[in-house]
Design a protein around this motif. Structure first.
Motif, PDB file in Angstrom:
ATOM      1  N   MET A   1      45.929  68.994  43.398  1.00  0.00           N
ATOM      2  CA  MET A   1      47.017  68.233  44.015  1.00  0.00           C
ATOM      3  C   MET A   1      46.521  66.838  44.405  1.00  0.00           C
ATOM      4  O   MET A   1      45.440  66.681  44.959  1.00  0.00           O
ATOM      5  CB  MET A   1      47.541  68.972  45.253  1.00  0.00           C
ATOM      6  CG  MET A   1      48.711  68.262  45.940  1.00  0.00           C
ATOM      7  SD  MET A   1      49.349  69.192  47.362  1.00  0.00           S
ATOM      8  CE  MET A   1      49.949  70.658  46.540  1.00  0.00           C
ATOM      9  N   SER A   2      47.333  65.812  44.096  1.00  0.00           N
ATOM     10  CA  SER A   2      46.935  64.443  44.385  1.00  0.00           C
ATOM     11  C   SER A   2      46.938  64.163  45.879  1.00  0.00           C
ATOM     12  O   SER A   2      47.793  64.665  46.623  1.00  0.00           O
ATOM     13  CB  SER A   2      47.897  63.484  43.679  1.00  0.00           C
ATOM     14  OG  SER A   2      47.646  62.161  44.075  1.00  0.00           O
ATOM     15  N   ASP A   3      45.942  63.374  46.327  1.00  0.00           N
ATOM     16  CA  ASP A   3      45.900  62.942  47.722  1.00  0.00           C
ATOM     17  C   ASP A   3      46.666  61.635  47.926  1.00  0.00           C
ATOM     18  O   ASP A   3      46.729  61.131  49.054  1.00  0.00           O
ATOM     19  CB  ASP A   3      44.443  62.749  48.157  1.00  0.00           C
ATOM     20  CG  ASP A   3      43.683  64.061  48.222  1.00  0.00           C
ATOM     21  OD1 ASP A   3      44.323  65.093  48.501  1.00  0.00           O
ATOM     22  OD2 ASP A   3      42.462  64.040  48.004  1.00  0.00           O
ATOM     23  N   ALA A   4      47.215  61.082  46.849  1.00  0.00           N
ATOM     24  CA  ALA A   4      47.943  59.813  46.949  1.00  0.00           C
ATOM     25  C   ALA A   4      49.232  60.008  47.740  1.00  0.00           C
ATOM     26  O   ALA A   4      49.899  61.038  47.626  1.00  0.00           O
ATOM     27  CB  ALA A   4      48.262  59.282  45.566  1.00  0.00           C
ATOM     28  N   PRO A   5      49.596  59.037  48.576  1.00  0.00           N
ATOM     29  CA  PRO A   5      50.871  59.135  49.287  1.00  0.00           C
ATOM     30  C   PRO A   5      52.037  59.121  48.307  1.00  0.00           C
ATOM     31  O   PRO A   5      51.983  58.455  47.267  1.00  0.00           O
ATOM     32  CB  PRO A   5      50.864  57.909  50.201  1.00  0.00           C
ATOM     33  CG  PRO A   5      49.957  56.933  49.530  1.00  0.00           C
ATOM     34  CD  PRO A   5      48.899  57.763  48.864  1.00  0.00           C
ATOM     35  N   ALA A   6      53.099  59.833  48.650  1.00  0.00           N
ATOM     36  CA  ALA A   6      54.244  59.999  47.757  1.00  0.00           C
ATOM     37  C   ALA A   6      55.324  58.977  48.077  1.00  0.00           C
ATOM     38  O   ALA A   6      55.777  58.876  49.223  1.00  0.00           O
ATOM     39  CB  ALA A   6      54.802  61.406  47.888  1.00  0.00           C
ATOM     40  N   LEU A   7      55.729  58.229  47.055  1.00  0.00           N
ATOM     41  CA  LEU A   7      56.792  57.239  47.204  1.00  0.00           C
ATOM     42  C   LEU A   7      57.959  57.622  46.313  1.00  0.00           C
ATOM     43  O   LEU A   7      57.801  57.818  45.112  1.00  0.00           O
ATOM     44  CB  LEU A   7      56.285  55.847  46.805  1.00  0.00           C
ATOM     45  CG  LEU A   7      57.320  54.719  46.865  1.00  0.00           C
ATOM     46  CD1 LEU A   7      57.714  54.424  48.315  1.00  0.00           C
ATOM     47  CD2 LEU A   7      56.778  53.460  46.195  1.00  0.00           C
TER      48      LEU A   7
END
Length: 244
Positions: A1-7
């Motif tokens: 799972m990506s740790d990038a914030p979701a936009l």
């Protein structure tokens, strides 16, 4: 799972088959928003609001931030205005209702939200505001009678000192690219004007208490000043909780 914030990047519709030139230009603008957001490290989901409010609220429930981009006129039923006004576009009531619901959900969830062009008008109408339905043929906010890629015009906006817009873009006159024939009339509850155009019309608003900011212009246009979109999207990330 990506740790990038979701936009979540939310447009009114993906179906403009009745007007291919307009559709293609909207896709270019939305694509620029997505490209800049991804360059800043966001994991972007692109959503169409005309799928309905329930679907949009479900699809944005886990978003760390939201951008509502430009598009068609809001149906006047949502702000108590008449139809039949000059330069009226087609209306997408299902998309209007869904994006209005999303603004309310963002306020409850404290989700950072950036509105662009129609997105500013959605924020204002969602909070009980109204719109000037047409600025007139010589308003200086849109070029008429030209091919779609040439409809955007350049003018100045002036940020109000101490506002978030001033903090992101500076208090000096801001060069902006716009293509709108409507503008804020009555301001929605909880909003303050954070920038006005050269002719006094509202060009940006922000919420007094929530991380909601909206601009009437198009920072994502290819001819917009370098770094303007980057700064506005960066303002969203400043309000996203940092993962432990």
């Amino acid at each position: 799972m990506s740790d990038a914030p979701a936009l979540a990047v939310v447009e009114a519709t993906r179906d403009r088959s009745h007007d291919p030139a307009y559709h293609d230009y909207v896709q270019l603008l939305v694509g620029n928003v997505i490209a800049e957001a991804e360059a800043q490290g966001w994991a972007v989901t692109r959503l169409a609001a005309d799928h309905g409010a329930d679907a949009l609220l479900a699809d944005t429930a886990r978003a760390d931030a939201v951008v509502i981009v430009g598009g068609e006129d809001i149906h006047p039923d949502f702000y108590g205005g008449p139809t039949g006004y000059p330069n009226e576009s087609r209306h997408l009531p299902a998309a209007d209702a869904a994006q209005i619901a999303l603004v309310h959900a963002a306020l409850v969830r404290r989700t950072p939200l950036l509105g662009i062009c129609r997105g500013l008008q959605i924020v204002n109408v969602a909070l009980g505001g109204t719109l000037v339905q047409d600025l007139g043929e010589e308003c200086g906010h849109v070029n008429r009678g030209v091919p779609i890629p040439q409809v955007l015009t350049t003018h100045t906006a002036h940020a109000e000192p101490g506002t978030r817009i001033a903090g992101l873009l500076g208090e000096q006159p801001i060069e902006v690219r716009s293509a709108h024939h409507q503008a804020v009339d009555l301001l929605g509850a909880g909003l303050v004007v954070s920038a006005r155009s050269h002719d006094g019309h509202v060009e940006a608003v922000e919420h007094r208490d929530a991380p909601v900011l909206a601009v009437q212009w198009h920072p994502e246009d290819v001819a917009a000043p370098c770094g303007q979109l980057r700064s506005l999207l960066g303002g969203l990330s400043q309000r996203v909780p940092v993962a432990a």
